[in-house]
Design a protein around this motif. Structure first.
Motif, short mmCIF file in Angstrom:
data_model
loop_
_atom_site.label_atom_id
_atom_site.label_comp_id
_atom_site.label_asym_id
_atom_site.label_seq_id
_atom_site.Cartn_x
_atom_site.Cartn_y
_atom_site.Cartn_z
N GLN A 57 -5.51 2.41 -7.72
CA GLN A 57 -5.85 3.66 -7.05
C GLN A 57 -6.92 3.45 -5.97
O GLN A 57 -7.70 2.51 -6.04
CB GLN A 57 -6.36 4.67 -8.09
CG GLN A 57 -5.24 5.13 -9.01
CD GLN A 57 -5.77 5.73 -10.29
OE1 GLN A 57 -6.28 5.03 -11.16
NE2 GLN A 57 -5.66 7.03 -10.42
N ARG A 58 -6.92 4.34 -4.99
CA ARG A 58 -8.01 4.33 -3.99
C ARG A 58 -9.31 4.57 -4.72
O ARG A 58 -9.40 5.46 -5.55
CB ARG A 58 -7.80 5.45 -2.97
CG ARG A 58 -7.00 5.00 -1.80
CD ARG A 58 -7.16 5.93 -0.62
NE ARG A 58 -6.19 5.60 0.40
CZ ARG A 58 -6.30 4.58 1.24
NH1 ARG A 58 -7.36 3.80 1.20
NH2 ARG A 58 -5.37 4.35 2.14
N SER A 86 1.82 9.35 -1.04
CA SER A 86 1.56 8.29 -2.03
C SER A 86 2.58 8.35 -3.16
O SER A 86 3.14 7.34 -3.58
CB SER A 86 0.16 8.44 -2.63
OG SER A 86 -0.78 7.70 -1.90
N ASN A 87 2.82 9.56 -3.64
CA ASN A 87 3.77 9.73 -4.75
C ASN A 87 5.20 9.39 -4.33
O ASN A 87 5.96 8.81 -5.10
CB ASN A 87 3.68 11.15 -5.30
CG ASN A 87 2.34 11.40 -5.98
OD1 ASN A 87 1.96 10.67 -6.88
ND2 ASN A 87 1.61 12.40 -5.53
N TYR A 102 -3.42 3.83 -3.92
CA TYR A 102 -2.70 5.04 -4.35
C TYR A 102 -3.66 6.22 -4.45
O TYR A 102 -4.75 6.10 -5.02
CB TYR A 102 -2.04 4.77 -5.71
CG TYR A 102 -1.43 5.98 -6.36
CD1 TYR A 102 -0.24 6.53 -5.87
CD2 TYR A 102 -2.02 6.59 -7.46
CE1 TYR A 102 0.34 7.65 -6.46
CE2 TYR A 102 -1.45 7.70 -8.07
CZ TYR A 102 -0.28 8.22 -7.56
OH TYR A 102 0.28 9.32 -8.14
N ASP A 103 -3.27 7.33 -3.88
CA ASP A 103 -4.06 8.56 -3.97
C ASP A 103 -3.15 9.66 -4.54
O ASP A 103 -2.25 10.14 -3.86
CB ASP A 103 -4.58 8.95 -2.58
CG ASP A 103 -5.54 10.13 -2.64
OD1 ASP A 103 -5.49 10.89 -3.64
OD2 ASP A 103 -6.33 10.30 -1.69
N SER A 104 -3.40 10.03 -5.79
CA SER A 104 -2.50 10.96 -6.48
C SER A 104 -2.42 12.33 -5.82
O SER A 104 -1.48 13.08 -6.03
CB SER A 104 -2.93 11.12 -7.94
OG SER A 104 -4.28 11.58 -7.96
N GLN A 164 0.84 -1.21 0.00
CA GLN A 164 0.00 0.00 0.00
C GLN A 164 0.87 1.25 0.00
O GLN A 164 1.95 1.26 0.57
CB GLN A 164 -1.01 -0.03 1.16
CG GLN A 164 -0.54 0.49 2.50
CD GLN A 164 0.30 -0.52 3.26
OE1 GLN A 164 1.13 -1.23 2.68
NE2 GLN A 164 0.10 -0.57 4.56
N CYS A 165 0.36 2.29 -0.67
CA CYS A 165 1.14 3.54 -0.79
C CYS A 165 0.99 4.37 0.48
O CYS A 165 0.37 5.44 0.47
CB CYS A 165 0.66 4.33 -2.01
SG CYS A 165 0.96 3.45 -3.55
N GLU A 166 1.53 3.86 1.56
CA GLU A 166 1.45 4.55 2.84
C GLU A 166 2.79 4.53 3.54
O GLU A 166 3.71 3.85 3.12
CB GLU A 166 0.35 3.91 3.70
CG GLU A 166 -1.04 4.39 3.26
CD GLU A 166 -2.17 3.56 3.82
OE1 GLU A 166 -1.94 2.82 4.79
OE2 GLU A 166 -3.28 3.65 3.27
N ALA A 223 4.87 1.37 4.21
CA ALA A 223 4.75 0.46 3.07
C ALA A 223 5.87 -0.58 3.01
O ALA A 223 5.63 -1.76 2.80
CB ALA A 223 4.73 1.26 1.77
N VAL A 227 5.54 5.57 -4.21
CA VAL A 227 5.66 5.04 -5.58
C VAL A 227 7.09 5.23 -6.09
O VAL A 227 7.71 4.28 -6.59
CB VAL A 227 4.64 5.72 -6.53
CG1 VAL A 227 4.94 5.36 -7.99
CG2 VAL A 227 3.23 5.31 -6.18
#
Length: 255
Positions: free
Chosen positions: A214-215, A193-194, A186-188, A149-151, A154, A197
């Motif tokens: 994506q979320r 999140s970025n 992922y939340d842009s 997960q993009c947290e 992670a 990634v």
């Protein structure tokens, strides 16, 4: 000859079950014959495809015990071209029951020999632990997809999982391959999140799938209706993401 893919990460809440269910459904829509095996005692992959887990009499528990064959455990579900071997809460006991058995890590591998040729893909939804259940899944699998997960945390625990995979390759399953790392939730709009990634792509390069999940509210809603995202809302971002992932995996596996 079917390809067996385990979806594994010992961290909970990273999107393992969401990925297992929706990847299976997406491969089914793309006309691949798929078997989804629920190897998590929480049985969320089973209920997420509309199976009433309370009524399950033959499932993953019985095939691991070799008291029933996979064919006897298979249930057809609402997703086209997808069969399911469901789980039940009794799967919790299997770790204790298998502990004294000889070749206990190979129980699932042995059970799946009889159906491997009947499917294009066999997807195993693993439990959020590195116990005997996950060990059986990784020993039976040809490859593993690792959702991340993009947290903030992670990458925590990823090293441990990669070490486990290395030791399984060494001891139980030299053929085990890493299919890819899958970035989820992922939340842009979020800088974090970025950053995640970027960091994952920098560290792992080609091991990371191009597809990023994506979320998506619809993705969270679909399981409560017992449907995959493809059945629930085929136009949603979540459905598009998982169809891309399925296409990426098919492309990667063209012989």
């Amino acid at each position: 000859m079917g390809k067996i893919i385990a979806i594994a990460n010992q961290k909970g809440g990273v999107g393992k079950t969401t990925t297992s269910v929706n990847l299976a459904a997406s491969l089914g829509v793309l006309e691949k014959k798929v078997l989804l095996i629920d190897a998590d005692p929480q049985a969320n992959a089973s209920s997420g495809l509309g199976i009433d887990v309370e009524t399950v009499e033959i499932g993953t528990y019985q095939i691991l015990e070799h008291s029933n064959t996979p064919k006897e455990a298979v249930i057809t579900c609402s997703a086209p071209n997808v069969d399911v071997i469901p789980a039940h809460i009794d799967l919790v006991a299997i770790e204790i029951e298998l502990v004294d058995k000889e070749n206990r890590e190979y129980m699932l591998k042995k059970a799946l020999e009889s159906v491997k040729d009947e499917y294009d893909y066999i997807i195993i939804d693993c439990a959020p632990s590195l116990g005997l259940l996950t060990l059986n899944a990784l020993t039976a699998a040809d490859s593993v997809v690792i959702p991340i997960q993009c947290e903030y945390f992670a990458l925590e625990g990823l090293g441990k999982l990669l070490n486990t995979i290395k030791s399984i390759q060494k001891i139980h399953n030299p053929e085990l391959d890493i299919e890819g790392l899958l970035l989820t939730m992922y939340d842009s709009r979020l800088r974090l999140s970025n950053q995640v990634v970027e960091e994952v792509q920098k560290h792992f390069n080609d091991m990371v799938f191009e597809t990023i999940i994506q979320r998506n509210v619809k993705l969270s809603e679909a399981p409560s209706f017992g449907e995959s995202i493809i059945n629930y809302d085929a136009t949603s971002k979540g459905a598009t993401n998982y169809l891309h992932l399925a296409q990426e995996i098919i492309k990667k596996n063209i012989q």
